[in-house]
Scaffold this motif. Structure first.
Motif, PDB file in Angstrom:
ATOM      1  N   CYS A  32     -10.505  -5.170   4.666  1.00 55.66           N
ATOM      2  CA  CYS A  32      -9.046  -5.287   4.720  1.00 55.66           C
ATOM      3  C   CYS A  32      -8.616  -6.504   5.543  1.00 55.66           C
ATOM      4  O   CYS A  32      -7.562  -7.090   5.269  1.00 55.66           O
ATOM      5  CB  CYS A  32      -8.442  -4.022   5.303  1.00 55.66           C
ATOM      6  N   ARG A  40      -7.827  -2.874  -2.133  1.00 55.68           N
ATOM      7  CA  ARG A  40      -7.007  -1.848  -2.774  1.00 55.68           C
ATOM      8  C   ARG A  40      -7.276  -1.783  -4.284  1.00 55.68           C
ATOM      9  O   ARG A  40      -7.438  -0.697  -4.846  1.00 55.68           O
ATOM     10  CB  ARG A  40      -5.535  -2.160  -2.497  1.00 55.68           C
ATOM     11  N   TYR A  44      -9.377   1.420  -5.935  1.00 50.40           N
ATOM     12  CA  TYR A  44      -8.541   2.297  -6.756  1.00 50.40           C
ATOM     13  C   TYR A  44      -9.049   2.349  -8.200  1.00 50.40           C
ATOM     14  O   TYR A  44      -8.996   3.399  -8.851  1.00 50.40           O
ATOM     15  CB  TYR A  44      -7.088   1.821  -6.729  1.00 50.40           C
ATOM     16  N   TYR A  53      -4.707   3.530  -1.125  1.00 51.74           N
ATOM     17  CA  TYR A  53      -3.507   2.820  -0.667  1.00 51.74           C
ATOM     18  C   TYR A  53      -3.131   3.251   0.749  1.00 51.74           C
ATOM     19  O   TYR A  53      -2.681   2.429   1.557  1.00 51.74           O
ATOM     20  CB  TYR A  53      -2.345   3.072  -1.627  1.00 51.74           C
ATOM     21  N   ALA A  56      -5.584   1.544   3.200  1.00 47.40           N
ATOM     22  CA  ALA A  56      -5.273   0.119   3.334  1.00 47.40           C
ATOM     23  C   ALA A  56      -3.994  -0.092   4.143  1.00 47.40           C
ATOM     24  O   ALA A  56      -3.903  -1.030   4.951  1.00 47.40           O
ATOM     25  CB  ALA A  56      -5.148  -0.517   1.955  1.00 47.40           C
TER      26      ALA A  56
END
Length: 356
Positions: A32, A40, A44, A53, A56
Motif C-alpha cells: 500500500c 486494491r 479484489y 477496500y 487499503a
C-alpha cells in the motif's frame, strides 16, 4: 511426565502463527505504501471481497501527520524478528535465539500493557486530566478530516456508546469541523439513530437545531459514557489482564525450558527448594573414568594401588639389572645406587628379581 518437546512444540506453533501474521501485515503495508490502487485492484479481482477496500483504506489513515502504514511496518518487522527467534530456539535450540526471544517478548508485552491498560484504561477509570486534554484536543483539531484516524475513533464512540462530544454537544462549537459546517451544530453521529448501519436519524433535521434536542440527540459526553463502561466491565478487564499475564508467563517458561534443556516442571523446580514435588537428586561416588585399553599406563585398577617399579643396574656389571617394588615393604627398602665406579650397597635380595 512430558519432556522438553512439549515447550518446543507449543512455542514453535505459536511463533509460526505470529510469523505468518507479521509477514502478511508487512506485505500489505509495504504494498500500500508503494501503490494502493494496484493492491486494491489485484486483491479484489482474486478474492472478490469488500474487505480489501477496507484494509487499503485503514492502513492509509493518519494519526496526526503519520500514516498508519508507517507505524505498522516497524511493528511488523519487530514481530517477524521475535517470531524468528522463537522458531530458531524451538526448532534448533539456539540459546542466543532463546535469550533474544525472551527479551523481545518482554519488551513488547510491557509496551502493549503500558499503552492499553495504563495510558488508556487506567486514565479513563481515574478520570485523569491527561485523558480529558487528549480527547478535547483531538476533537477540536482532528475531527472531521476524512483520512484521520481520530475522526473514525470519535464516530465509533458516539455511535456505539450513544454519546456526543467530550462533555456534551456544545464541544463542537469550537472545533475545526464546525468551521467547515456552519449550518450544523453537531455531526449526525450525535443523533439518536433508527438504523446505525445506514446512519439514519430518527429526526431528519437533527443536526440543524439546538432547541428541544433531548428527544433527538445524545446529551451525555463520551468521556463519561466510556468511563461508565469501563467501571461496569472492570471485572472483565481485570480477567483479560490476568489471562494475558498468564500467557506471557507460559511463553517465557517455554523459552526458559528450551534454554535449560529441561521439561517445564523441571525448570520451574530448579530454583524452588520449597516445592513439595521437587525431586532431590542424590549423587553417589563417581565411577572411575573409562580409560583407553590400548596402553597399560592409562589403566587404573580399583582393587590395588598403582605399582612402582625401580630398575637397579649393577655397578660392577652394567649388563646385569634387577627390578625392585618398594610398595610391598615401604620406601626404606629402596636401594641406594652408588655413583659410577663404586660398589652397590648391600640390599635384600629376596626383594629383587633378576632380569635376563
Amino acid at each position: 511426565m512430558h519432556t522438553v518437546g512439549l515447550p518446543r512444540t507449543c512455542l514453535g506453533c505459536t511463533n509460526v502463527l505470529f510469523f505468518i501474521l507479521g509477514s502478511a501485515g508487512l506485505v500489505i503495508c509495504v504494498w500500500c505504501a508503494v501503490n494502493t490502487d494496484f493492491f486494491r485492484d489485484v486483491n479484489y479481482n482474486i478474492t472478490r471481497a469488500n474487505i480489501v477496500y477496507d484494509i487499503a483504506y485503514f492502513v492509509n489513515l493518519k494519526i496526526w501527520f503519520t500514516p498508519l502504514k508507517s507505524i505498522f511496518i516497524p511493528i511488523a518487522v519487530i514481530v517477524i524478528m521475535t517470531s524468528c527467534c522463537g522458531i530458531m530456539s524451538a526448532g534448533c535450540q539456539f540459546k542466543c535465539a532463546a535469550k533474544s526471544y525472551i527479551f523481545l517478548v518482554t519488551l513488547l508485552s510491557i509496551a502493549f500493557g503500558w499503552f492499553f491498560f495504563v495510558s488508556i484504561i487506567y486514565n479513563i477509570y481515574t478520570n485523569s486530566p491527561k485523558i480529558n486534554y487528549i480527547m478535547v484536543d483531538s476533537l477540536k483539531n482532528n475531527y472531521g478530516k476524512e483520512d484521520d484516524m481520530f475522526t473514525h475513533i470519535w464516530n465509533f464512540l458516539m455511535v456505539n456508546f450513544e454519546c456526543c462530544g467530550v462533555h456534551d454537544f456544545k464541544d463542537f462549537s469550537y472545533t475545526n469541523w464546525h468551521k467547515d459546517n456552519l449550518e450544523k451544530f453537531y455531526p449526525i453521529q450525535c443523533c439518536i439513530l433508527s438504523n446505525k448501519t445506514a446512519m439514519t436519524p430518527m429526526f431528519i433535521n437533527c443536526t440543524l437545531t439546538a432547541q428541544k434536542i433531548e428527544p433527538y440527540i445524545h446529551t451525555e459526553g463520551c468521556l463519561q459514557a466510556v468511563r461508565k463502561a469501563v467501571i461496569a466491565n472492570k471485572t472483565k478487564l481485570i480477567m483479560y489482564f490476568v489471562l494475558l499475564t498468564i500467557a506471557f508467563a507460559l511463553i517465557i517458561l517455554f523459552a526458559y525450558c528450551i534454554l535449560r534443556g529441561q521439561p517445564l516442571l523441571g525448570s520451574m523446580a530448579v530454583n524452588a527448594p520449597i516445592l513439595p514435588f521437587r525431586k532431590i537428586k542424590i549423587e553417589g561416588p563417581k565411577p572411575h573414568p573409562q580409560q583407553s585399553e590400548t596402553s597399560l599406563e592409562n589403566m587404573i585398577f580399583a582393587d590395588e594401588a598403582p605399582k612402582r617399579i625401580v630398575k637397579v643396574v649393577s655397578a660392577s656389571n652394567p649388563f646385569q639389572t634387577f627390578q625392585y617394588r618398594p610398595m610391598d615393604y615401604g620406601d626404606r627398602h629402596i636401594p641406594q645406587i652408588a655413583p659410577y665406579g663404586m660398589p652397590v650397597p648391600p640390599m635384600h635380595h629376596h626383594n629383587l628379581r633378576h632380569v635376563k
